[in-house]
Design an enzyme around this catalytic site. Structure first.
Site, PDB file in Angstrom:
ATOM      1  N   LYS A   1     -11.148   3.407   1.369  1.00 51.44           N
ATOM      2  CA  LYS A   1     -10.103   2.861   0.498  1.00 51.44           C
ATOM      3  C   LYS A   1     -10.775   1.848  -0.412  1.00 51.44           C
ATOM      4  O   LYS A   1     -11.425   0.909   0.051  1.00 51.44           O
ATOM      5  CB  LYS A   1      -9.039   2.181   1.353  1.00 51.44           C
TER       6      LYS A   1
ATOM      7  N   GLU B   1       0.822  -1.210   0.000  1.00 43.42           N
ATOM      8  CA  GLU B   1       0.000   0.000   0.000  1.00 43.42           C
ATOM      9  C   GLU B   1       0.859   1.265   0.000  1.00 43.42           C
ATOM     10  O   GLU B   1       0.484   2.263  -0.620  1.00 43.42           O
ATOM     11  CB  GLU B   1      -0.920   0.016   1.223  1.00 43.42           C
TER      12      GLU B   1
END
Length: 122
Positions: A102, A25
């Protein structure tokens, strides 16, 4: 006219950012969707039609963009920074509601998004 509450809204803002706990990420990043609801007294702007009598959503977007560009491990931290920044940059804002999600988080689930929602009062 009696106005009970008034808000400035920014909905479905999309950012590519590097928030997350996993190394993937922080390297690859992800798409984040942000909704803002700012409680502001809009009565004067309703009368004057002047941007100086309100909070410019373009300026809010700029402040939020700068905060989204700073990587964080947790979305909670990102929301806290955004709320704090809005209160500093825009004294007329009385309350901030933030929803930050997200898209397709790397957690092994078939999920559109995961996120947090907070309400902060000055």
């Amino acid at each position: 006219m009696n106005i009970k509450d008034s808000y400035i809204l920014l909905n479905n803002l999309s950012f590519h950012a590097y928030h997350g706990v996993s190394p993937q990420e922080t390297k690859v990043g992800n798409v984040f969707i942000l909704d803002l609801k700012l409680k502001v007294d809009l009565r004067k702007a309703m009368r004057t039609d002047l941007v100086s009598d309100t909070v410019s959503y373009a300026d809010v977007f700029q402040s939020v963009s700068e905060e989204m560009a700073i990587p964080s491990l947790l979305l909670e931290n990102v929301c806290g920074r955004i709320a704090q920044r809005i209160f500093i940059d825009f004294p007329a804002v009385e309350e901030v509601k933030i929803k930050l999600c997200k898209r397709n988080p790397p957690m092994g689930a078939d999920i559109e998004s995961a996120g947090v929602k907070v309400r902060c009062i000055r």
